[in-house]
Design a protein around this motif. Sequence first.
Motif, short mmCIF file in Angstrom:
data_model
loop_
_atom_site.label_atom_id
_atom_site.label_comp_id
_atom_site.label_asym_id
_atom_site.label_seq_id
_atom_site.Cartn_x
_atom_site.Cartn_y
_atom_site.Cartn_z
N ILE A 1 -3.44 5.99 1.63
CA ILE A 1 -5.20 5.22 2.74
C ILE A 1 -5.48 6.34 3.57
CG2 ILE A 1 -4.72 4.23 4.24
CD1 ILE A 1 -3.35 2.02 3.84
N TYR B 1 0.73 3.78 1.95
CA TYR B 1 0.16 5.13 2.94
C TYR B 1 -0.25 6.32 2.42
CZ TYR B 1 1.48 0.52 5.00
OH TYR B 1 1.42 -0.72 5.27
N TYR C 1 0.91 -1.45 0.29
CA TYR C 1 -0.17 -0.06 -0.38
C TYR C 1 1.09 1.50 0.28
CZ TYR C 1 -4.83 -2.28 0.87
OH TYR C 1 -5.53 -2.91 0.23
#
Length: 471
Positions: free
Chosen positions: A31, A28, A26
């Motif tokens: 996110i 971040y 991922y």
Amino acid sequence: MPVFSGNPFSFASAADLAMPQISSSYDYTGIIVSVSIAIFASFCAFEMARRREQGRYWVTLGALMLGLGIWAMHFIGMSSFRLNCGVAYEPWLTLVSALPGVAAASIALRAIASRRIGYVRLLLAGVVMGCGVGLMHYMGMAAFQFQGRLLYEPGEFVFSLLAAVLSATLALLLNRRIAHGRLRRIPYLASLAAAVVMGLAISSMHYIAMGAARFLPLDGVQITSSINQTTLGLLASFATLMLLSFGLLFVFLYSKTLSARKRYESILSTTQQGFVLIDDTGHIVQTNVAMVGLLKQSSDQIIGKRLGDVLDQSVQDAHGAYQLQANLRCADGSLLPCMAYVNTFVDSSDGRQVSFALFSDISKRVAAEALAHAREQQFRALLNSTPDPMVISAADGCIVMVNLQAVAFFGYAHEAFIGQPVEMLIPAAGHQQFRQDYLQGADAPHRQREHAVCPHQRRARNSRRSKPEPY
């Protein structure tokens, strides 16, 4: 041979779970951005739902805002997801996946926008909202194509749906509780608190579901979709930019409206007149501090009642332009005399008929009038108890009161005296001299401005024998 990513609702068996997966990671930053978008879209949606009384279209706009926010959050999160193989997205399914979120948001926002809603209906709205978030996610995952097959771990799959349902329900309950509790006067608090919970509900569902996904390699799979990871990122960024622009514009305009509303509420809170706002159904939807003081009830007890419920007389129609004197029913059972001024206007935002009423406390005036009436009755009784005929005139020489003996003495009806010049009881030859004598007496500071005439002292002409000449 071209192969689609597989059934998005296929569950992994124990053997599948033991197989090696395609490595993933991922970004971040993505996110954080995705979670922020979910919270911001939820905040704007809750604020729009609060404005339902200003127009029913606000709930629809809020549903679009929240539904597209769910969609944008999902695909921004997916654009930050790195899978160590070729990745693409099926165009039509990617776009259609926004519909479940919009539909679920519409149901949930209409529920919290309703003035009367029970906890059962609110819980059902939370279930619908959570399921809508889940359906949007798994439809979006169905559009996800990669060089392998997609399976889900059953326990985590169920947990992702439960997390969405419980968190969404908690957000709706929190919004309702704050909006109707003691903290409702703090601007944005109900929407902000619920938005944080709802944004976390959407995000947690997404990332729990991603944790439940198993990306297993499969030989011979080819990617046919034209939307790659870069294109999806651009599409999600454009949607996010539109959401941010519209949301910020809404917040800016609403802040100006809120400022004007504060001025309006400040005026209502400082006025000495009681105030109520009546909607098109005839129910009171707003009141002020003065009205709370007049009725000796809290605003929550007043709101929801009809105008006739707070008065001691029935009101056929709360709408219209009229005034009436009536008594307010106070909480302690007492009746408070007041003057009510009612007026009606048409709300330009939705065309509904809205009325307002202003109440003035006239209890002191009514008490003074009652006292004056009682004293007048006492004076009349005293006047009628005298054996002599008595005629009382005002400063302009017109008769204002006579006793029963004067009625019997002169032979006129009581109504025939009132408002007539006192000279009607004096022979015509003495009118001019009497008027001069009377005016001189009225102007003298040591004499009263009212003049009593004792007819038996002026017996030059008896009305029993002949009618007085006209003045």
